[in-house]
Design a protein around this motif. Structure first.
Motif, PDB file in Angstrom:
ATOM      1  N   ALA A  44       0.697  -1.062  -0.050  1.00 63.36           N
ATOM      2  CA  ALA A  44       0.176   0.011  -0.067  1.00 63.36           C
ATOM      3  C   ALA A  44       0.661   1.291   0.125  1.00 63.36           C
ATOM      4  O   ALA A  44       2.066   0.961  -0.182  1.00 63.36           O
ATOM      5  CB  ALA A  44      -1.091  -0.227   1.287  1.00 63.36           C
ATOM      6  N   HIS A  45       0.215   2.375   0.043  1.00 61.05           N
ATOM      7  CA  HIS A  45       0.969   3.567   0.244  1.00 61.05           C
ATOM      8  C   HIS A  45       1.956   4.172  -0.728  1.00 61.05           C
ATOM      9  O   HIS A  45       2.610   4.595  -0.430  1.00 61.05           O
ATOM     10  CB  HIS A  45       1.305   3.716   1.732  1.00 61.05           C
ATOM     11  N   GLY A  46       1.900   3.491  -1.993  1.00 62.30           N
ATOM     12  CA  GLY A  46       2.670   4.009  -2.933  1.00 62.30           C
ATOM     13  C   GLY A  46       4.360   3.449  -2.831  1.00 62.30           C
ATOM     14  O   GLY A  46       4.958   3.865  -3.321  1.00 62.30           O
ATOM     15  N   TYR A  47       4.436   2.484  -1.995  1.00 59.33           N
ATOM     16  CA  TYR A  47       5.600   1.639  -1.913  1.00 59.33           C
ATOM     17  C   TYR A  47       5.748   0.653  -2.845  1.00 59.33           C
ATOM     18  O   TYR A  47       4.963   0.369  -3.710  1.00 59.33           O
ATOM     19  CB  TYR A  47       5.902   1.308  -0.413  1.00 59.33           C
ATOM     20  N   LEU A  48       7.078   0.016  -3.066  1.00 61.76           N
ATOM     21  CA  LEU A  48       7.160  -0.582  -4.055  1.00 61.76           C
ATOM     22  C   LEU A  48       6.143  -1.700  -4.786  1.00 61.76           C
ATOM     23  O   LEU A  48       6.079  -1.676  -5.800  1.00 61.76           O
ATOM     24  CB  LEU A  48       8.433  -1.658  -3.745  1.00 61.76           C
ATOM     25  N   VAL A  49       5.505  -2.325  -3.778  1.00 57.59           N
ATOM     26  CA  VAL A  49       4.492  -3.565  -4.365  1.00 57.59           C
ATOM     27  C   VAL A  49       3.236  -2.926  -5.009  1.00 57.59           C
ATOM     28  O   VAL A  49       2.760  -3.053  -6.037  1.00 57.59           O
ATOM     29  CB  VAL A  49       4.130  -4.429  -3.246  1.00 57.59           C
ATOM     30  N   HIS A  50       2.908  -1.566  -3.943  1.00 53.03           N
ATOM     31  CA  HIS A  50       1.862  -0.878  -4.684  1.00 53.03           C
ATOM     32  C   HIS A  50       2.086  -0.080  -6.186  1.00 53.03           C
ATOM     33  O   HIS A  50       1.341  -0.057  -6.901  1.00 53.03           O
ATOM     34  CB  HIS A  50       1.393   0.121  -3.710  1.00 53.03           C
ATOM     35  N   GLN A  51       3.708   0.111  -6.151  1.00 48.29           N
ATOM     36  CA  GLN A  51       3.799   0.855  -7.445  1.00 48.29           C
ATOM     37  C   GLN A  51       3.833  -0.225  -8.791  1.00 48.29           C
ATOM     38  O   GLN A  51       3.465   0.029  -9.625  1.00 48.29           O
ATOM     39  CB  GLN A  51       5.485   1.328  -7.321  1.00 48.29           C
ATOM     40  N   PHE A  52       4.055  -1.525  -8.330  1.00 45.41           N
ATOM     41  CA  PHE A  52       3.911  -2.790  -9.514  1.00 45.41           C
ATOM     42  C   PHE A  52       2.402  -2.660  -9.860  1.00 45.41           C
ATOM     43  O   PHE A  52       2.011  -2.998 -10.999  1.00 45.41           O
ATOM     44  CB  PHE A  52       4.363  -3.922  -9.022  1.00 45.41           C
ATOM     45  N   LEU A  53       1.422  -2.491  -8.819  1.00 48.27           N
ATOM     46  CA  LEU A  53       0.110  -2.758  -9.047  1.00 48.27           C
ATOM     47  C   LEU A  53      -0.604  -1.726  -9.740  1.00 48.27           C
ATOM     48  O   LEU A  53      -1.484  -2.044 -10.541  1.00 48.27           O
ATOM     49  CB  LEU A  53      -0.782  -2.961  -7.752  1.00 48.27           C
ATOM     50  N   SER A  54      -0.278  -0.561  -9.659  1.00 49.05           N
ATOM     51  CA  SER A  54      -0.993   0.576 -10.341  1.00 49.05           C
ATOM     52  C   SER A  54      -0.352   0.934 -11.507  1.00 49.05           C
ATOM     53  O   SER A  54       1.010   0.947 -11.783  1.00 49.05           O
ATOM     54  CB  SER A  54      -0.515   1.972  -9.364  1.00 49.05           C
ATOM     55  N   PRO A  55      -1.260   0.825 -12.733  1.00 50.16           N
ATOM     56  CA  PRO A  55      -0.885   1.496 -14.058  1.00 50.16           C
ATOM     57  C   PRO A  55      -0.280   2.444 -14.152  1.00 50.16           C
ATOM     58  O   PRO A  55       0.362   3.034 -15.200  1.00 50.16           O
ATOM     59  CB  PRO A  55      -1.959   0.930 -14.951  1.00 50.16           C
ATOM     60  N   LEU A  56      -0.343   3.407 -13.116  1.00 52.50           N
ATOM     61  CA  LEU A  56       0.150   4.812 -13.357  1.00 52.50           C
ATOM     62  C   LEU A  56       1.741   5.056 -12.843  1.00 52.50           C
ATOM     63  O   LEU A  56       2.233   5.994 -13.365  1.00 52.50           O
ATOM     64  CB  LEU A  56      -0.676   5.888 -12.214  1.00 52.50           C
ATOM     65  N   SER A  57       2.171   3.810 -12.086  1.00 57.52           N
ATOM     66  CA  SER A  57       3.534   3.829 -11.869  1.00 57.52           C
ATOM     67  C   SER A  57       4.309   2.645 -12.368  1.00 57.52           C
ATOM     68  O   SER A  57       5.450   2.515 -12.307  1.00 57.52           O
ATOM     69  CB  SER A  57       3.650   3.707 -10.253  1.00 57.52           C
ATOM     70  N   ASN A  58       3.619   1.666 -12.998  1.00 57.96           N
ATOM     71  CA  ASN A  58       4.027   0.500 -13.570  1.00 57.96           C
ATOM     72  C   ASN A  58       3.791   0.703 -15.094  1.00 57.96           C
ATOM     73  O   ASN A  58       2.731   0.448 -15.586  1.00 57.96           O
ATOM     74  CB  ASN A  58       3.519  -0.739 -13.219  1.00 57.96           C
ATOM     75  N   LEU A  59       4.873   1.109 -16.091  1.00 56.67           N
ATOM     76  CA  LEU A  59       4.634   1.078 -17.331  1.00 56.67           C
ATOM     77  C   LEU A  59       5.469  -0.343 -18.229  1.00 56.67           C
ATOM     78  O   LEU A  59       5.684   0.043 -19.159  1.00 56.67           O
ATOM     79  CB  LEU A  59       5.275   2.276 -17.727  1.00 56.67           C
ATOM     80  N   ARG A  60       5.709  -1.279 -17.255  1.00 63.23           N
ATOM     81  CA  ARG A  60       6.364  -2.176 -17.935  1.00 63.23           C
ATOM     82  C   ARG A  60       5.720  -2.981 -19.068  1.00 63.23           C
ATOM     83  O   ARG A  60       4.547  -3.035 -19.037  1.00 63.23           O
ATOM     84  CB  ARG A  60       6.804  -3.232 -16.941  1.00 63.23           C
ATOM     85  N   THR A  61       6.371  -3.478 -19.941  1.00 67.89           N
ATOM     86  CA  THR A  61       5.869  -4.336 -21.148  1.00 67.89           C
ATOM     87  C   THR A  61       6.167  -6.018 -20.867  1.00 67.89           C
ATOM     88  O   THR A  61       5.895  -6.636 -21.927  1.00 67.89           O
ATOM     89  CB  THR A  61       6.340  -3.752 -22.400  1.00 67.89           C
ATOM     90  N   ASP A  62       6.812  -6.292 -19.753  1.00 65.12           N
ATOM     91  CA  ASP A  62       7.248  -7.756 -19.804  1.00 65.12           C
ATOM     92  C   ASP A  62       6.169  -8.339 -18.685  1.00 65.12           C
ATOM     93  O   ASP A  62       5.139  -7.688 -18.886  1.00 65.12           O
ATOM     94  CB  ASP A  62       8.510  -7.835 -18.972  1.00 65.12           C
TER      95      ASP A  62
END
Length: 358
Positions: A180-198
């Motif tokens: 939660a709270h914008g930390y690493l795991v949340h960063q992966f969950l949100s399409p606003l912070s996760n722009l990966r294509t893999d």
């Protein structure tokens, strides 16, 4: 009997009530070595003396680069385990369940404390470090992180598992994965912070892959008897971001992967959003996730009164409640709540019985 003071059992752990203390960041390890101090003993110990059912540590880093600030606690080495063992022994002596929140701050790591003169990211000259994230997208006002490779993602999963093993060694009864709270795991969950294509970006299944790998690894590390919690932010409060429906879906997947209980908060991943603050403002999110995913949840966020907390649990909106700032204002909130609700407790500290309300 008050619903708030009805015991709850998860796997092999029984909580004496449903009034719990969430992770409360203290940023108080002045040596910057991640080792908890007397401050943490007294801070956490007071809640146990005050009757809380569960006392959770602050966000505790699984690696040095996972700390939010240089002054965060950690659990990546034996010295930290020994220091935490002293604290868990005291919590147990007061009848509370001891929980630890395992965390990695990702792009929100290496930051100044809220009361520091400076803000934003800590420079290398002042003891800061380069940050990482799912993508090279900065949180507003912070340094741009380096995108993690697939091998590095696997390494972080391993760090969570190793931290969970150390947590059990330190005497913790449960572990919570901070998603939660914008930390690493949340960063992966949100399409606003996760722009990966893999395989870790794009679809919800891919964005959830990281947290599910952590859940499975932590469950394998702690065995079948130790409860595993996950804290989710149920919304980014931003168009096109992570939302409550996504949270419920991934909570159900995490439950299948070995997680037992879900701590539902909101926000933290995107700066500048409008959050509709008010008494119990996050309770509807917890209720939605619990009902939709069919999983047990607790609620947190501006829960400040005994009757309010009782109503949340008694009406089934959540299975438990977490009080943060109110517990900091009054570490004996649980004892006071019992009096206000007409509940006679058998776990008042004997040395404090002269102070009981009559």
């Amino acid at each position: 009997m008050s619903a708030l003071f009805e015991p709850l059992t998860i796997r092999s752990t029984t909580f004496r009530n449903r009034l719990w203390v969430p992770a409360l960041c203290q940023y108080s390890v002045e040596k910057r070595d991640g080792v908890p101090t007397d401050w943490h003993l007294v801070h956490l110990g007071a809640f146990a003396m005050g009757g809380a059912g569960l006392v959770m540590t602050e966000a505790t880093a699984v690696s040095p680069v996972g700390r939010i600030s240089p002054q965060d606690t950690g659990i990546w080495n034996a010295e930290q385990v020994a220091a935490w063992s002293r604290i868990t022994a005291f919590l147990h002596g007061q009848g509370a369940v001891a929980g630890i929140q395992l965390a990695h701050a990702g792009r929100k790591a290496s930051t100044h404390r809220g009361w520091d003169a400076e803000t934003g990211s800590v420079s290398a000259a002042n003891g800061g470090w380069p940050t990482v994230g799912p993508s090279a997208v900065a949180f507003d006002g912070y340094a741009t992180p380096r995108e993690l490779t697939a091998d590095e993602i696997a390494d972080v999963v391993g760090e969570f598992a190793e931290a969970a093993t150390r947590a059990v060694e330190a005497g913790f009864d449960l572990v919570e994965i901070h998603a939660a709270h914008g930390y690493l795991v949340h960063q992966f969950l949100s399409p606003l912070s996760n722009l990966r294509t893999d395989g870790y970006g794009g679809s919800l299944e891919n964005r959830a892959r990281f947290v599910l790998e952590i859940v499975r690894a932590v469950r394998a590390a702690v065995g079948e008897e130790v409860p595993v919690f996950v804290r989710f932010s149920a919304t980014d409060y931003a168009e096109g971001g992570w939302n409550r429906e996504d949270t419920a879906t991934v909570a159900a997947w995490a439950h299948e992967a070995g997680a037992d209980f879900f701590d539902i908060s909101t926000g933290g991943n995107i700066a500048g959003v409008t959050i509709p603050l008010g008494p119990g403002y996050q309770v509807p999110f917890a209720e939605f996730v619990g009902e939709t995913a069919g999983v047990p949840v607790n609620a947190v966020g501006l829960i400040t009164e005994a009757a309010q907390a009782e109503r949340i649990v008694a009406t089934g909106q959540a299975d438990a409640v977490m009080l943060g700032r109110e517990m900091m204002r009054d570490p004996h909130f649980a004892l006071r709540a019992a009096h206000e609700l007409g509940v006679e407790l058998d776990y008042w500290p004997e040395a404090y019985t002269r102070a009981k309300w009559r």
